[in-house]
Design a protein around this motif. Sequence first.
Motif, PDB file in Angstrom:
ATOM      1  N   PRO A  53      12.459   1.482  -5.615  1.00  0.00           N
ATOM      2  CA  PRO A  53      12.668   1.780  -4.005  1.00  0.00           C
ATOM      3  C   PRO A  53      11.518   1.783  -3.128  1.00  0.00           C
ATOM      4  O   PRO A  53      11.667   1.470  -1.898  1.00  0.00           O
ATOM      5  N   GLU A  54      10.288   2.202  -3.738  1.00  0.00           N
ATOM      6  CA  GLU A  54       9.357   2.141  -2.870  1.00  0.00           C
ATOM      7  C   GLU A  54       8.484   0.894  -2.661  1.00  0.00           C
ATOM      8  O   GLU A  54       7.603   0.766  -1.829  1.00  0.00           O
ATOM      9  N   GLY A  55       8.551  -0.021  -3.647  1.00  0.00           N
ATOM     10  CA  GLY A  55       7.954  -1.086  -3.271  1.00  0.00           C
ATOM     11  C   GLY A  55       7.539  -1.852  -4.734  1.00  0.00           C
ATOM     12  O   GLY A  55       8.094  -1.347  -5.880  1.00  0.00           O
ATOM     13  N   LEU A  56       6.605  -2.503  -4.341  1.00  0.00           N
ATOM     14  CA  LEU A  56       6.119  -3.448  -5.724  1.00  0.00           C
ATOM     15  C   LEU A  56       4.825  -2.905  -6.277  1.00  0.00           C
ATOM     16  O   LEU A  56       4.009  -2.538  -5.497  1.00  0.00           O
ATOM     17  N   ARG A  57       4.625  -2.960  -7.621  1.00  0.00           N
ATOM     18  CA  ARG A  57       3.263  -2.757  -8.076  1.00  0.00           C
ATOM     19  C   ARG A  57       2.824  -4.051  -8.806  1.00  0.00           C
ATOM     20  O   ARG A  57       3.729  -4.595  -9.543  1.00  0.00           O
ATOM     21  N   LEU A  58       1.572  -4.277  -8.502  1.00  0.00           N
ATOM     22  CA  LEU A  58       1.108  -5.760  -9.358  1.00  0.00           C
ATOM     23  C   LEU A  58       0.008  -5.113 -10.064  1.00  0.00           C
ATOM     24  O   LEU A  58      -0.476  -4.170 -10.164  1.00  0.00           O
ATOM     25  N   ASP A  59      -0.246  -6.117 -11.005  1.00  0.00           N
ATOM     26  CA  ASP A  59      -1.506  -5.777 -12.155  1.00  0.00           C
ATOM     27  C   ASP A  59      -2.841  -5.944 -11.403  1.00  0.00           C
ATOM     28  O   ASP A  59      -3.648  -5.266 -12.108  1.00  0.00           O
ATOM     29  N   TYR A 112      -5.453  -3.877   0.560  1.00  0.00           N
ATOM     30  CA  TYR A 112      -5.959  -2.543   0.709  1.00  0.00           C
ATOM     31  C   TYR A 112      -4.825  -1.272   1.195  1.00  0.00           C
ATOM     32  O   TYR A 112      -4.176  -1.830   2.133  1.00  0.00           O
ATOM     33  N   PRO A 113      -4.734  -0.433   0.331  1.00  0.00           N
ATOM     34  CA  PRO A 113      -3.886   0.475   0.759  1.00  0.00           C
ATOM     35  C   PRO A 113      -4.707   1.633   1.743  1.00  0.00           C
ATOM     36  O   PRO A 113      -5.586   1.810   1.662  1.00  0.00           O
ATOM     37  N   THR A 114      -3.679   2.117   2.774  1.00  0.00           N
ATOM     38  CA  THR A 114      -4.076   2.925   3.773  1.00  0.00           C
ATOM     39  C   THR A 114      -5.097   4.003   3.104  1.00  0.00           C
ATOM     40  O   THR A 114      -4.601   4.837   2.132  1.00  0.00           O
ATOM     41  N   GLY A 115      -6.170   4.353   3.908  1.00  0.00           N
ATOM     42  CA  GLY A 115      -7.004   5.461   3.163  1.00  0.00           C
ATOM     43  C   GLY A 115      -8.465   5.417   3.743  1.00  0.00           C
ATOM     44  O   GLY A 115      -8.795   4.410   4.013  1.00  0.00           O
ATOM     45  N   GLY A 116      -9.116   6.601   3.722  1.00  0.00           N
ATOM     46  CA  GLY A 116     -10.587   6.582   4.122  1.00  0.00           C
ATOM     47  C   GLY A 116     -10.710   5.948   5.661  1.00  0.00           C
ATOM     48  O   GLY A 116     -11.925   5.616   5.998  1.00  0.00           O
ATOM     49  N   ALA A 121      10.213 -18.028  -7.464  1.00  0.00           N
ATOM     50  CA  ALA A 121      11.481 -18.552  -7.075  1.00  0.00           C
ATOM     51  C   ALA A 121      11.300 -19.220  -5.635  1.00  0.00           C
ATOM     52  O   ALA A 121      12.486 -19.730  -5.000  1.00  0.00           O
ATOM     53  N   GLY A 122      10.422 -19.155  -5.008  1.00  0.00           N
ATOM     54  CA  GLY A 122      10.056 -19.469  -3.732  1.00  0.00           C
ATOM     55  C   GLY A 122      10.385 -18.765  -2.523  1.00  0.00           C
ATOM     56  O   GLY A 122      10.471 -19.341  -1.409  1.00  0.00           O
ATOM     57  N   THR A 123      10.543 -17.548  -2.721  1.00  0.00           N
ATOM     58  CA  THR A 123      10.745 -16.315  -1.799  1.00  0.00           C
ATOM     59  C   THR A 123       9.330 -16.076  -1.274  1.00  0.00           C
ATOM     60  O   THR A 123       8.358 -16.052  -2.021  1.00  0.00           O
ATOM     61  N   CYS A 124       9.322 -15.867   0.144  1.00  0.00           N
ATOM     62  CA  CYS A 124       7.921 -15.305   0.843  1.00  0.00           C
ATOM     63  C   CYS A 124       8.527 -14.056   1.299  1.00  0.00           C
ATOM     64  O   CYS A 124       9.210 -13.617   2.191  1.00  0.00           O
ATOM     65  N   LEU A 125       7.702 -12.977   0.733  1.00  0.00           N
ATOM     66  CA  LEU A 125       8.189 -11.539   1.033  1.00  0.00           C
ATOM     67  C   LEU A 125       7.006 -11.089   2.006  1.00  0.00           C
ATOM     68  O   LEU A 125       5.822 -11.158   1.605  1.00  0.00           O
ATOM     69  N   ASP A 126       7.387 -10.408   3.050  1.00  0.00           N
ATOM     70  CA  ASP A 126       6.579 -10.004   4.068  1.00  0.00           C
ATOM     71  C   ASP A 126       6.210  -8.530   3.515  1.00  0.00           C
ATOM     72  O   ASP A 126       6.973  -7.652   3.486  1.00  0.00           O
ATOM     73  N   VAL A 127       4.704  -8.322   3.613  1.00  0.00           N
ATOM     74  CA  VAL A 127       4.280  -7.027   2.968  1.00  0.00           C
ATOM     75  C   VAL A 127       3.992  -6.116   4.354  1.00  0.00           C
ATOM     76  O   VAL A 127       3.253  -6.402   5.243  1.00  0.00           O
ATOM     77  N   THR A 128       5.157  -5.196   4.437  1.00  0.00           N
ATOM     78  CA  THR A 128       4.874  -4.366   5.575  1.00  0.00           C
ATOM     79  C   THR A 128       4.079  -3.140   5.644  1.00  0.00           C
ATOM     80  O   THR A 128       3.702  -2.441   6.582  1.00  0.00           O
ATOM     81  N   ALA A 160       0.384   1.605   0.379  1.00  0.00           N
ATOM     82  CA  ALA A 160      -0.227   2.827   0.410  1.00  0.00           C
ATOM     83  C   ALA A 160      -0.329   3.196  -1.253  1.00  0.00           C
ATOM     84  O   ALA A 160       0.251   2.491  -2.261  1.00  0.00           O
ATOM     85  N   LYS A 161      -1.205   4.179  -1.495  1.00  0.00           N
ATOM     86  CA  LYS A 161      -1.347   4.684  -2.795  1.00  0.00           C
ATOM     87  C   LYS A 161      -0.293   5.979  -2.966  1.00  0.00           C
ATOM     88  O   LYS A 161      -0.143   6.876  -2.107  1.00  0.00           O
ATOM     89  N   VAL A 162       0.476   5.568  -3.880  1.00  0.00           N
ATOM     90  CA  VAL A 162       1.431   6.516  -4.151  1.00  0.00           C
ATOM     91  C   VAL A 162       1.334   7.335  -5.335  1.00  0.00           C
ATOM     92  O   VAL A 162       1.199   6.491  -6.313  1.00  0.00           O
ATOM     93  N   GLU A 163       0.725   8.481  -5.855  1.00  0.00           N
ATOM     94  CA  GLU A 163       0.475   9.158  -6.900  1.00  0.00           C
ATOM     95  C   GLU A 163      -0.582   8.187  -7.496  1.00  0.00           C
ATOM     96  O   GLU A 163      -0.603   8.144  -8.715  1.00  0.00           O
ATOM     97  N   GLY A 164      -1.549   7.760  -6.801  1.00  0.00           N
ATOM     98  CA  GLY A 164      -2.670   7.002  -7.565  1.00  0.00           C
ATOM     99  C   GLY A 164      -2.402   5.505  -7.815  1.00  0.00           C
ATOM    100  O   GLY A 164      -3.123   4.761  -8.146  1.00  0.00           O
ATOM    101  N   GLU A 165      -1.036   5.115  -7.315  1.00  0.00           N
ATOM    102  CA  GLU A 165      -0.862   3.620  -7.774  1.00  0.00           C
ATOM    103  C   GLU A 165      -0.802   3.112  -6.358  1.00  0.00           C
ATOM    104  O   GLU A 165      -0.176   3.463  -5.443  1.00  0.00           O
ATOM    105  N   ILE A 166      -1.056   1.789  -6.370  1.00  0.00           N
ATOM    106  CA  ILE A 166      -0.979   0.980  -5.222  1.00  0.00           C
ATOM    107  C   ILE A 166       0.432   0.269  -5.064  1.00  0.00           C
ATOM    108  O   ILE A 166       0.830  -0.336  -6.093  1.00  0.00           O
ATOM    109  N   VAL A 167       1.238   0.614  -3.972  1.00  0.00           N
ATOM    110  CA  VAL A 167       2.403   0.130  -3.950  1.00  0.00           C
ATOM    111  C   VAL A 167       2.558  -0.704  -2.506  1.00  0.00           C
ATOM    112  O   VAL A 167       2.204  -0.283  -1.484  1.00  0.00           O
ATOM    113  N   HIS A 168       3.112  -1.927  -2.755  1.00  0.00           N
ATOM    114  CA  HIS A 168       3.467  -2.723  -1.677  1.00  0.00           C
ATOM    115  C   HIS A 168       4.906  -2.698  -1.477  1.00  0.00           C
ATOM    116  O   HIS A 168       5.672  -3.044  -2.118  1.00  0.00           O
ATOM    117  N   ARG A 169       5.018  -2.268  -0.046  1.00  0.00           N
ATOM    118  CA  ARG A 169       6.357  -2.356   0.490  1.00  0.00           C
ATOM    119  C   ARG A 169       6.557  -3.744   1.262  1.00  0.00           C
ATOM    120  O   ARG A 169       5.808  -4.214   1.702  1.00  0.00           O
TER     121      ARG A 169
END
Length: 247
Positions: free
Chosen positions: A24-30, A35-39, A52-59, A62-71
Amino acid sequence: MTDALYLHDAYARTFDATVIAVGPEGLRLDRTLFYPTGGGQPDDRGVLHTAAGTCLDVTSVAKVEGEIVHRVAPGATLPAVGDRVRGELDWARRFWHMRGHTAVHILSGAVYHDLHAGITGGQIGEGSARMDFAMAEFSRPLAEQLVARVAEVVAQDLPVEVRFVPRAQVGQDPGLVRVASELLPDVDPVRLVDIRGFDVQADGGTHVRSTGEVGSVTLDRLENKGAKNKRLYLRIGEAPSSPGPSG
Ligand SMILES: [Zn+2]
Protein backbone atom coordinates in the motif's frame (compact mmCIF):
# COMPACT_ATOMS: atom_id res chain seq x y z
CA MET A 1 17.68 -3.80 0.49
CA THR A 2 17.77 -1.49 -2.51
CA ASP A 3 21.02 -0.61 -4.25
CA ALA A 4 20.98 3.22 -4.15
CA LEU A 5 22.57 3.92 -7.53
CA TYR A 6 22.33 7.71 -7.07
CA LEU A 7 25.03 7.53 -4.37
CA HIS A 8 27.55 6.48 -7.00
CA ASP A 9 26.38 8.20 -10.16
CA ALA A 10 24.46 11.47 -9.90
CA TYR A 11 24.25 11.91 -13.68
CA ALA A 12 22.55 8.65 -14.65
CA ARG A 13 18.89 9.27 -15.57
CA THR A 14 17.51 5.86 -16.57
CA PHE A 15 17.88 2.42 -15.03
CA ASP A 16 16.48 -1.08 -15.16
CA ALA A 17 15.37 -2.80 -11.99
CA THR A 18 13.35 -5.67 -10.57
CA VAL A 19 10.35 -5.12 -8.30
CA ILE A 20 11.10 -6.67 -4.87
CA ALA A 21 7.98 -5.56 -2.95
CA VAL A 22 4.56 -4.08 -3.74
CA GLY A 23 2.48 -2.70 -0.90
CA PRO A 24 0.00 0.00 0.00
CA GLU A 25 2.96 2.33 0.57
CA GLY A 26 4.39 1.82 -2.89
CA LEU A 27 7.01 -0.14 -4.77
CA ARG A 28 10.42 -1.31 -3.71
CA LEU A 29 13.04 -2.10 -6.32
CA ASP A 30 16.33 -4.01 -6.17
CA ARG A 31 18.09 -0.87 -7.43
CA THR A 32 17.05 2.72 -8.04
CA LEU A 33 18.19 6.15 -9.18
CA PHE A 34 15.27 7.83 -7.38
CA TYR A 35 16.59 9.90 -4.48
CA PRO A 36 14.35 9.70 -1.39
CA THR A 37 13.62 12.92 0.56
CA GLY A 38 16.38 13.49 3.09
CA GLY A 39 19.31 15.63 4.17
CA GLY A 40 17.56 18.80 2.99
CA GLN A 41 17.25 17.49 -0.57
CA PRO A 42 13.75 16.82 -1.95
CA ASP A 43 12.89 13.50 -3.55
CA ASP A 44 13.15 12.69 -7.25
CA ARG A 45 10.16 12.36 -9.52
CA GLY A 46 9.78 10.59 -12.83
CA VAL A 47 8.22 7.45 -14.26
CA LEU A 48 8.49 3.68 -14.08
CA HIS A 49 7.78 1.82 -17.31
CA THR A 50 6.54 -1.71 -16.74
CA ALA A 51 7.07 -4.69 -19.03
CA ALA A 52 3.28 -4.71 -19.58
CA GLY A 53 3.56 -1.28 -21.20
CA THR A 54 2.18 0.76 -18.29
CA CYS A 55 3.80 4.04 -17.38
CA LEU A 56 3.61 4.74 -13.65
CA ASP A 57 4.07 8.30 -12.38
CA VAL A 58 6.35 8.37 -9.34
CA THR A 59 4.71 10.93 -7.05
CA SER A 60 7.06 10.69 -4.08
CA VAL A 61 10.07 8.73 -2.90
CA ALA A 62 10.76 8.22 0.79
CA LYS A 63 12.82 6.10 3.12
CA VAL A 64 10.42 4.04 5.20
CA GLU A 65 12.12 2.06 7.96
CA GLY A 66 15.37 2.28 6.03
CA GLU A 67 13.86 1.09 2.74
CA ILE A 68 13.43 3.26 -0.36
CA VAL A 69 9.75 3.30 -1.30
CA HIS A 70 8.46 4.66 -4.63
CA ARG A 71 4.88 5.91 -4.36
CA VAL A 72 2.98 5.99 -7.62
CA ALA A 73 -0.18 7.76 -8.78
CA PRO A 74 -3.29 5.82 -7.68
CA GLY A 75 -5.40 3.90 -10.17
CA ALA A 76 -2.59 2.39 -12.23
CA THR A 77 -2.12 -1.34 -12.59
CA LEU A 78 0.88 -2.16 -10.44
CA PRO A 79 3.59 -4.61 -11.48
CA ALA A 80 4.13 -7.79 -9.48
CA VAL A 81 7.15 -8.83 -7.43
CA GLY A 82 9.79 -10.12 -9.83
CA ASP A 83 8.65 -7.92 -12.74
CA ARG A 84 11.19 -5.78 -14.53
CA VAL A 85 10.73 -2.01 -14.74
CA ARG A 86 12.63 0.81 -16.40
CA GLY A 87 12.90 4.01 -14.38
CA GLU A 88 13.35 7.46 -15.83
CA LEU A 89 14.04 10.56 -13.71
CA ASP A 90 12.52 14.00 -14.11
CA TRP A 91 15.98 15.30 -14.90
CA ALA A 92 15.19 19.03 -14.80
CA ARG A 93 14.00 18.69 -11.20
CA ARG A 94 16.93 16.51 -10.15
CA PHE A 95 19.52 18.80 -11.75
CA TRP A 96 18.11 21.80 -9.86
CA HIS A 97 18.60 19.82 -6.66
CA MET A 98 22.16 18.80 -7.58
CA ARG A 99 23.14 22.38 -8.31
CA GLY A 100 21.41 23.67 -5.17
CA HIS A 101 22.94 20.99 -2.97
CA THR A 102 26.47 21.76 -4.15
CA ALA A 103 25.78 25.51 -3.71
CA VAL A 104 24.75 24.85 -0.09
CA HIS A 105 27.92 22.84 0.53
CA ILE A 106 30.07 25.66 -0.84
CA LEU A 107 28.21 28.10 1.39
CA SER A 108 28.57 25.84 4.41
CA GLY A 109 32.29 25.49 3.66
CA ALA A 110 32.61 29.29 3.61
CA VAL A 111 30.66 29.62 6.86
CA TYR A 112 32.71 26.90 8.53
CA HIS A 113 36.17 27.89 7.31
CA ASP A 114 35.82 31.69 7.19
CA LEU A 115 33.42 32.36 10.08
CA HIS A 116 33.96 29.19 12.17
CA ALA A 117 30.21 28.98 12.70
CA GLY A 118 28.14 25.81 12.99
CA ILE A 119 25.40 24.87 10.53
CA THR A 120 22.09 23.77 11.94
CA GLY A 121 20.14 22.88 8.82
CA GLY A 122 19.38 23.49 5.18
CA GLN A 123 16.76 22.97 2.50
CA ILE A 124 17.12 22.84 -1.26
CA GLY A 125 14.44 23.75 -3.78
CA GLU A 126 14.22 24.50 -7.50
CA GLY A 127 15.98 27.81 -8.05
CA SER A 128 16.53 28.39 -4.36
CA ALA A 129 18.26 27.02 -1.28
CA ARG A 130 18.46 28.08 2.32
CA MET A 131 20.86 27.42 5.14
CA ASP A 132 20.60 27.96 8.89
CA PHE A 133 23.62 28.62 11.01
CA ALA A 134 24.37 29.18 14.65
CA MET A 135 25.45 32.79 14.87
CA ALA A 136 24.45 35.52 17.27
CA GLU A 137 25.25 38.41 14.94
CA PHE A 138 24.60 38.48 11.25
CA SER A 139 24.32 41.27 8.73
CA ARG A 140 23.57 41.87 5.08
CA PRO A 141 27.21 42.85 4.32
CA LEU A 142 28.46 39.64 5.94
CA ALA A 143 25.96 37.61 3.91
CA GLU A 144 27.02 39.41 0.71
CA GLN A 145 30.62 38.54 1.54
CA LEU A 146 29.74 34.84 1.99
CA VAL A 147 27.79 34.69 -1.25
CA ALA A 148 30.67 36.41 -3.08
CA ARG A 149 32.91 33.63 -1.73
CA VAL A 150 30.46 31.05 -3.08
CA ALA A 151 30.53 32.73 -6.52
CA GLU A 152 34.32 32.68 -6.43
CA VAL A 153 34.39 28.91 -5.78
CA VAL A 154 31.84 28.39 -8.59
CA ALA A 155 34.07 30.43 -10.95
CA GLN A 156 37.07 28.28 -10.00
CA ASP A 157 35.20 25.24 -11.40
CA LEU A 158 36.66 22.86 -8.79
CA PRO A 159 36.05 19.10 -9.19
CA VAL A 160 33.42 17.63 -6.85
CA GLU A 161 34.23 14.03 -5.97
CA VAL A 162 32.45 11.35 -3.97
CA ARG A 163 34.31 8.71 -1.97
CA PHE A 164 33.56 6.25 0.81
CA VAL A 165 35.66 5.96 3.98
CA PRO A 166 35.41 3.76 7.10
CA ARG A 167 33.16 5.31 9.75
CA ALA A 168 35.95 5.12 12.36
CA GLN A 169 37.96 7.57 10.26
CA VAL A 170 35.12 10.12 10.17
CA GLY A 171 34.59 9.83 13.91
CA GLN A 172 38.04 11.31 14.39
CA ASP A 173 37.30 14.37 12.27
CA PRO A 174 34.30 16.39 13.50
CA GLY A 175 34.83 18.85 10.63
CA LEU A 176 33.51 16.22 8.22
CA VAL A 177 30.12 15.92 9.91
CA ARG A 178 28.85 19.46 10.04
CA VAL A 179 25.12 19.06 9.64
CA ALA A 180 23.97 16.32 11.95
CA SER A 181 20.69 15.85 10.08
CA GLU A 182 22.56 15.06 6.86
CA LEU A 183 24.38 12.07 8.25
CA LEU A 184 22.36 8.90 8.25
CA PRO A 185 22.88 6.98 11.48
CA ASP A 186 24.83 3.74 11.49
CA VAL A 187 26.21 4.07 7.99
CA ASP A 188 29.57 2.49 7.41
CA PRO A 189 31.38 3.30 5.24
CA VAL A 190 30.55 6.99 5.28
CA ARG A 191 30.14 8.83 2.00
CA LEU A 192 32.18 11.98 1.63
CA VAL A 193 31.56 14.78 -0.85
CA ASP A 194 34.87 16.47 -1.61
CA ILE A 195 34.92 19.89 -3.27
CA ARG A 196 38.58 19.53 -4.16
CA GLY A 197 40.81 21.98 -2.40
CA PHE A 198 37.91 23.73 -0.66
CA ASP A 199 35.72 21.56 1.58
CA VAL A 200 34.91 17.95 2.49
CA GLN A 201 31.65 16.87 4.16
CA ALA A 202 29.92 13.63 5.02
CA ASP A 203 26.80 13.62 2.85
CA GLY A 204 24.25 11.38 1.17
CA GLY A 205 22.98 13.81 -1.46
CA THR A 206 23.49 14.18 -5.19
CA HIS A 207 25.94 16.79 -6.42
CA VAL A 208 27.21 18.27 -9.67
CA ARG A 209 30.59 17.04 -10.89
CA SER A 210 32.29 20.44 -10.76
CA THR A 211 31.44 23.70 -9.04
CA GLY A 212 31.11 25.53 -12.37
CA GLU A 213 27.89 23.60 -13.04
CA VAL A 214 26.23 25.36 -10.10
CA GLY A 215 26.07 28.53 -12.19
CA SER A 216 24.70 31.80 -10.87
CA VAL A 217 24.26 32.08 -7.09
CA THR A 218 22.99 35.30 -5.53
CA LEU A 219 21.81 36.40 -2.11
CA ASP A 220 18.04 36.42 -1.80
CA ARG A 221 17.34 37.39 1.81
CA LEU A 222 18.17 36.87 5.46
CA GLU A 223 15.94 35.90 8.32
CA ASN A 224 16.59 36.12 12.01
CA LYS A 225 15.35 32.83 13.45
CA GLY A 226 16.43 33.53 17.01
CA ALA A 227 19.29 34.68 19.19
CA LYS A 228 21.66 32.04 17.82
CA ASN A 229 20.02 30.99 14.57
CA LYS A 230 20.27 32.88 11.29
CA ARG A 231 18.82 31.82 7.96
CA LEU A 232 20.23 32.73 4.57
CA TYR A 233 18.31 32.23 1.32
CA LEU A 234 20.18 31.80 -1.96
CA ARG A 235 18.78 32.28 -5.42
CA ILE A 236 20.11 29.78 -7.95
CA GLY A 237 19.98 30.80 -11.62
CA GLU A 238 19.12 28.67 -14.64
CA ALA A 239 21.71 26.01 -15.54
CA PRO A 240 24.69 27.54 -17.38
CA SER A 241 24.72 24.65 -19.86
CA SER A 242 22.83 21.44 -20.27
CA PRO A 243 24.69 18.59 -18.56
CA GLY A 244 25.69 15.51 -20.45
CA PRO A 245 24.57 12.09 -19.25
CA SER A 246 27.17 10.03 -17.45
CA GLY A 247 29.45 7.95 -19.62
ZN1 LIG B 1 24.63 17.92 1.79
